[in-house]
Design a protein around this motif. Sequence first.
Motif, mmCIF file in Angstrom:
data_model
loop_
_atom_site.group_PDB
_atom_site.id
_atom_site.type_symbol
_atom_site.label_atom_id
_atom_site.label_comp_id
_atom_site.label_asym_id
_atom_site.label_seq_id
_atom_site.Cartn_x
_atom_site.Cartn_y
_atom_site.Cartn_z
ATOM 1 N N ASP A 57 7.118 3.179 12.988
ATOM 2 C CA ASP A 57 7.619 2.423 14.150
ATOM 3 C C ASP A 57 6.468 1.881 14.996
ATOM 4 N N GLU A 58 5.347 2.601 14.969
ATOM 5 C CA GLU A 58 4.207 2.231 15.808
ATOM 6 C C GLU A 58 3.331 1.139 15.183
ATOM 7 N N MET A 59 3.434 0.984 13.866
ATOM 8 C CA MET A 59 2.497 0.095 13.164
ATOM 9 C C MET A 59 2.784 -1.379 13.411
ATOM 10 N N GLU A 60 1.707 -2.169 13.433
ATOM 11 C CA GLU A 60 1.844 -3.626 13.520
ATOM 12 C C GLU A 60 2.373 -4.172 12.197
ATOM 13 N N GLY A 61 2.929 -5.377 12.262
ATOM 14 C CA GLY A 61 3.327 -6.091 11.039
ATOM 15 C C GLY A 61 4.524 -5.437 10.374
ATOM 16 N N GLY A 62 4.513 -5.453 9.059
ATOM 17 C CA GLY A 62 5.592 -4.829 8.309
ATOM 18 C C GLY A 62 6.629 -5.843 7.864
ATOM 19 N N PRO A 63 7.854 -5.417 7.551
ATOM 20 C CA PRO A 63 8.312 -4.042 7.700
ATOM 21 C C PRO A 63 7.589 -3.080 6.757
ATOM 22 N N HIS A 64 7.346 -1.884 7.291
ATOM 23 C CA HIS A 64 6.729 -0.820 6.517
ATOM 24 C C HIS A 64 7.823 0.148 6.058
ATOM 25 N N LEU A 65 7.421 1.173 5.356
ATOM 26 C CA LEU A 65 8.411 2.081 4.771
ATOM 27 C C LEU A 65 8.007 3.527 5.044
ATOM 28 N N ALA A 66 8.930 4.295 5.614
ATOM 29 C CA ALA A 66 8.690 5.727 5.832
ATOM 30 C C ALA A 66 9.211 6.495 4.626
ATOM 31 N N LEU A 90 -19.591 14.344 14.923
ATOM 32 C CA LEU A 90 -18.590 14.207 13.870
ATOM 33 C C LEU A 90 -18.048 12.778 13.892
ATOM 34 N N ALA A 91 -17.518 12.358 12.752
ATOM 35 C CA ALA A 91 -16.876 11.034 12.708
ATOM 36 C C ALA A 91 -15.563 11.074 13.457
ATOM 37 N N LYS A 92 -15.222 9.944 14.090
ATOM 38 C CA LYS A 92 -13.844 9.767 14.554
ATOM 39 C C LYS A 92 -13.031 9.360 13.317
ATOM 40 N N PRO A 93 -11.763 9.760 13.238
ATOM 41 C CA PRO A 93 -10.964 9.372 12.060
ATOM 42 C C PRO A 93 -10.973 7.865 11.806
ATOM 43 N N SER A 94 -11.022 7.082 12.862
ATOM 44 C CA SER A 94 -11.003 5.619 12.684
ATOM 45 C C SER A 94 -12.260 5.134 11.952
ATOM 46 N N GLN A 95 -13.329 5.922 11.956
ATOM 47 C CA GLN A 95 -14.559 5.490 11.282
ATOM 48 C C GLN A 95 -14.463 5.587 9.756
ATOM 49 N N LEU A 96 -13.362 6.142 9.280
ATOM 50 C CA LEU A 96 -13.156 6.193 7.824
ATOM 51 C C LEU A 96 -12.317 5.016 7.345
ATOM 52 N N ALA A 97 -11.524 4.440 8.264
ATOM 53 C CA ALA A 97 -10.518 3.459 7.851
ATOM 54 C C ALA A 97 -11.146 2.180 7.292
ATOM 55 N N GLY A 98 -12.248 1.737 7.871
ATOM 56 C CA GLY A 98 -12.847 0.479 7.439
ATOM 57 C C GLY A 98 -13.273 0.515 5.979
ATOM 58 N N THR A 99 -13.788 1.661 5.544
ATOM 59 C CA THR A 99 -14.226 1.774 4.147
ATOM 60 C C THR A 99 -13.030 1.712 3.195
ATOM 61 N N VAL A 135 0.845 -1.205 0.000
ATOM 62 C CA VAL A 135 0.000 0.000 0.000
ATOM 63 C C VAL A 135 0.872 1.244 0.000
ATOM 64 N N LEU A 136 0.615 2.166 -0.907
ATOM 65 C CA LEU A 136 1.246 3.489 -0.874
ATOM 66 C C LEU A 136 0.187 4.468 -0.383
ATOM 67 N N LEU A 137 0.479 5.124 0.736
ATOM 68 C CA LEU A 137 -0.516 5.967 1.406
ATOM 69 C C LEU A 137 0.029 7.376 1.590
ATOM 70 N N THR A 138 -0.664 8.376 1.041
ATOM 71 C CA THR A 138 -0.244 9.770 1.257
ATOM 72 C C THR A 138 -1.072 10.394 2.385
ATOM 73 N N GLY A 139 -0.497 11.429 2.987
ATOM 74 C CA GLY A 139 -1.177 12.056 4.128
ATOM 75 C C GLY A 139 -1.187 11.120 5.322
ATOM 76 N N ALA A 140 -0.164 10.261 5.404
ATOM 77 C CA ALA A 140 -0.186 9.132 6.346
ATOM 78 C C ALA A 140 -0.191 9.554 7.805
ATOM 79 N N ARG A 157 -3.493 8.420 9.327
ATOM 80 C CA ARG A 157 -2.889 7.622 10.398
ATOM 81 C C ARG A 157 -3.745 6.376 10.717
ATOM 82 N N GLU A 158 -5.047 6.556 10.787
ATOM 83 C CA GLU A 158 -5.936 5.421 11.099
ATOM 84 C C GLU A 158 -5.948 4.415 9.958
ATOM 85 N N VAL A 159 -5.856 4.927 8.738
ATOM 86 C CA VAL A 159 -5.794 4.040 7.566
ATOM 87 C C VAL A 159 -4.501 3.225 7.612
ATOM 88 N N ALA A 160 -3.393 3.888 7.942
ATOM 89 C CA ALA A 160 -2.098 3.196 8.026
ATOM 90 C C ALA A 160 -2.157 2.094 9.084
#
Length: 255
Positions: free
Chosen positions: A53-62, A220-229, A14-19, A25-28
Motif C-alpha cells: 500500500d505504501e509503494m509508489e507506482g504499481g499495482p503491486h502484489l502482496a 554500519l550500512a543503512k538498509p537503503s544503501q543496499l538497494a541501489g546495487t 519483480v518477485l522479492l522475498t523477505g520484502a 523493504r528498501e529494495v521494494a
Amino acid sequence: MAFDLEAGLQGKSVLLTGATGGIGREVALAFGSVGARVAAVDIDADRVTALVDEMEGGPHLALPYDVRPVAGHTALVEQVIDAFGTLDILVQTAAVLVRRPSVFEVSEDDWDFQHDINLKASFFLAQAAARCMRDQGTGGRIINFTSQGWQSGGYGGSVAYAATKGGIVSMTRGLARSLAPDKITVNAVSPGAVDTAMMRSGMDDAAMAGVAAQIPLGHLAKPSQLAGTVLFLGSDHADYITGATINISGGWLMY
Ligand SMILES: NC(=O)c1ccc[n+]([C@@H]2O[C@H](COP(=O)([O-])OP(=O)(O)OC[C@H]3O[C@@H](n4cnc5c(N)ncnc54)[C@H](O)[C@@H]3O)[C@@H](O)[C@H]2O)c1
C-alpha cells in the motif's frame, strides 16, 4: 550518450522475498520508485499488505508466504505471471540468523532452520523462477543475498548461518553458468553489517559499536544503501554481469 537511470527497469516484473525485512523493504520501495512492479513475499500478511500500500507506482502484489514449502514455489511464480504477465527479476533477501554463544551450542534444529530458509528455499525458488524465465524466452535476472560470512566463515555460533551463505555463493556461480544459455543472469549481493533487526539480534550497543569500529567507512550500512546495487543488477547496465558476488561492506572485507 545520455545515462539512463531507469535502465530498462520501468514496467519490469519483480518477485522479492523477505520484502518487509530491513533490506527487502528498501529494495521494494526502490523498484516501485523506478516504475517496476513488485510481488512482495514475506511471512506476515498484514506487513506485506502495508508495504504494498505504501509503494509508489504499481499495482503491486502482496504475497504472504513462508518460503520453506518448496512444493508451493511454482504456484507462487504463477501468481506473479497471472498478475504481471511476465517474471523478469527474482530478488531473494529472505533469511534467518540464529546466533549461539559457541559452535558447541548449535543444534540440529538450528542448522535445518537456517538451511531450509536461507539455502534450500533460495535454490528451489530460483529453479521455479528460471523455468518460467526460460519458457518466456526473454531471459531474466536472479539476485541472491549472501553475507560477509560466506568469506569469513562466521564466528562461533554463527558458523551454520555462514555455511548457508557460502552455499549461496557457490549456488549463484553454478546457476549463473547453467542458466546463461537462457539469458538469465545470476548474481549475489554480499552485505557486511547493515543496521536491521537481523544484525541487532543478540547484539548489545557495545557489540554494535565494536563492529562499526572494524569498518573503514566507520559505520554500519543503512538498509537503503543496499538497494541501489540490487537495482543496478536488475537493470540494463548489468546485462553482462553474471556469477558475481558484490561486496557491500564499507571496506570491512576487501575483495
Ligand atoms: N543485516 C545485515 O547486517 C546483513 C549482513 C549480511 C547479510 N545480510 C543478508 O541480507 C538479507 C536481508 O537481511 P535483513 O538484515 O534485511 O534481515 P531482516 O531480518 O530485517 O529481514 C529478513 C526478512 O526475511 C523474512 N523471512 C524470514 N524467514 C522467512 C520465510 N521462511 N519465508 C518468508 N520470509 C521470511 C523475515 O520475515 C524478514 O522480513 C538476508 O539474506 C541476510 O542474510 C544481512
